[in-house]
Design a protein around this motif. Structure first.
Motif, PDB file in Angstrom:
ATOM      1  N   VAL A 143      -8.140  -2.434   5.383  1.00 35.93           N
ATOM      2  CA  VAL A 143      -6.776  -3.556   4.902  1.00 35.93           C
ATOM      3  C   VAL A 143      -5.329  -3.319   6.256  1.00 35.93           C
ATOM      4  N   GLU A 144      -5.041  -4.959   6.591  1.00 37.63           N
ATOM      5  CA  GLU A 144      -3.707  -4.742   7.437  1.00 37.63           C
ATOM      6  C   GLU A 144      -2.655  -4.771   6.155  1.00 37.63           C
ATOM      7  N   GLY A 145      -1.963  -3.320   6.268  1.00 35.43           N
ATOM      8  CA  GLY A 145      -0.561  -3.321   5.418  1.00 35.43           C
ATOM      9  C   GLY A 145      -0.765  -2.683   3.959  1.00 35.43           C
ATOM     10  N   ALA A 146      -0.189  -2.261   3.508  1.00 33.04           N
ATOM     11  CA  ALA A 146      -0.086  -1.998   1.971  1.00 33.04           C
ATOM     12  C   ALA A 146       0.141  -3.313   1.239  1.00 33.04           C
ATOM     13  N   ARG A 147      -1.172  -2.310  -0.669  1.00 34.02           N
ATOM     14  CA  ARG A 147      -0.302  -4.370  -1.654  1.00 34.02           C
ATOM     15  C   ARG A 147       0.464  -3.160  -2.583  1.00 34.02           C
ATOM     16  N   ALA A 148       1.083  -3.796  -3.462  1.00 31.78           N
ATOM     17  CA  ALA A 148       1.776  -3.124  -4.382  1.00 31.78           C
ATOM     18  C   ALA A 148       1.533  -3.616  -5.877  1.00 31.78           C
TER      19      ALA A 148
END
Ligand SMILES: Cc1cc2nc3c(=O)[nH]c(=O)nc-3n(C[C@H](O)[C@H](O)[C@H](O)COP(=O)(O)OP(=O)(O)OC[C@H]3O[C@@H](n4cnc5c(N)ncnc54)[C@H](O)[C@@H]3O)c2cc1C
Ligand code: FES
Length: 332
Positions: A143-148
């Motif tokens: 998955v591109e980019g981290a999630r909070a």
């Protein structure tokens, strides 16, 4: 590794190749304002005085052509291309009590809570402290980019637990719910956030969770109990969801939150009212109907989508709640 100089005398810090300016500043114990960490709120804007940066997320919603013309960048997305000098308004209230760290974590269990919310437990490489109400950035493989995601448990164990709502067609939640198996490894970066439990106020506690906002409110409730606040303070917990089918099962509430003074579920979508005998309407209206003028006597915490956050802030403001009694994260 880049060196970041700032407009604040004597304040400079290193930023490694994996980091953004905001995250490196917080790791160095510097009070750089922020909120979401994912490019959506705009609170972390910095002016680039010297050097060059690139954005991790080119389509960050809080960044515009106007910002680019003024050489303003989002600290949470800006990766330095070399040494830089930035200008920002430092604020000591953002100095992290626990400095965030990046580390590996392994999925050890998933427990369903509602039809689209499950609790994911990750064992961290090293036990890491946090304050109830804080969140972490999860980098999910593929998955591109981290999630909070916000922790729902209490600090002091090497597990961090997250109550996560599955988003239709969502990249990260699709992978978490659909592909990640027990034992899978991810990267976790945290803790972040400033909407944590305040233990130094005498007021009763009002917790408002909209859908995916459940997790930090559960942690704050647990944290208040662990801190011994329940002797002379009450906790009122409101949970807002769209339909009766999204409500949290009574046995979960009883087992996990049986210690709160009241737990109210409000349903907002008339299409989901079927068979529902509890409160109907938006969370801010339901809370106001219950508490009225007593709203300002509470320490208010909330988490949920921006539209809910805006409605609750407006209601609180119109009913005389001072801003410093309101603590929240908007979930983009
Ligand atoms: C402070 C905070 C705390 C949160 N806590 C929780 C929680 O406890 N439980 C919960 O269920 N949800 C929480 N959320 C929401 C969560 O982070 C995700 O937005 C949600 O799960 C949707 O992710 P998705 O990838 O499945 O959906 P998608 O629709 O694929 O992605 C939606 C969101 O991901 C972000 N995004 C998209 N691309 C990128 C990128 N390249 N880099 C970084 N971000 C990107 C954007 O913010 C966007 O709104 C929180 C959000 C914030 C800001
Ligand atoms: S846009 Fe950077 S913290 Fe929200």
């Amino acid at each position: 590794m880049a060196n970041i100089n700032t407009n604040k005398e004597g304040v400079a810090f290193d930023c490694d190749d994996e980091d953004t300016i905001l995250r490196a500043a917080l790791r160095a114990g510097i009070g750089m304002p922020y909120s979401c960490n994912v490019g959506s709120c705009g609170n972390c804007r910095v002016e680039l005085i010297d050097g060059a940066v690139e954005h991790l997320r080119a389509d960050a919603p809080a960044w515009s052509e106007r910002d680019l013309k003024r050489n303003r960048w989002l600290g949470c997305q800006a990766k330095p291309k070399g040494d830089c000098t930035i200008k920002f308004r430092a604020d000591d209230s953002y100095i992290p009590r626990v400095r965030p760290i990046r580390q590996g974590a392994r999925l050890v269990g998933v427990t369903p809570i509602t039809r689209d919310i499950s609790e994911f437990a990750f064992r961290l490489d090293s036990a890491t402290d946090f304050d109830p109400g804080q969140y972490a950035l999860l980098s999910v493989p593929g998955v591109e980019g981290a999630r909070a995601y916000s922790m729902c448990n209490l600090p002091g164990e090497d597990l961090w637990r997250f109550q996560i709502r599955r988003v239709p067609e969502g990249a990260a939640t699709g992978a978490l719910f659909g592909q990640l198996e027990t034992g899978a490894e991810i990267r976790i970066d945290g803790p972040y956030g400033t909407a944590q439990l305040r233990t130094d106020t005498p007021r009763d506690i009002l917790l408002l969770a909209g859908g995916s906002g459940l997790s930090p409110m559960v942690s704050i409730a647990r944290g208040a109990r662990a801190a011994g606040l329940l002797g002379d303070r009450r906790i009122h917990f409101y949970y807002g969801c769209r339909s009766a089918d999204d409500a949290i099962a009574p046995d979960f509430v009883e087992n996990e939150l049986g210690f709160v003074d009241s737990f109210v579920t409000a349903i907002s979508d008339p299409a989901g009212f079927d068979g529902w005998t509890g409160p109907k309407g938006f969370l801010h209206d339901v809370v106001l109907a219950d508490l009225g003028g007593a709203l300002k006597e509470h320490e208010i915490y909330f988490a949920g989508p921006p539209v809910m956050a805006a409605a609750i802030q407006k209601t609180a403001h119109e009913n005389g709640v001072p801003m410093d009694q309101i603590h929240f994260d908007e979930f983009y």
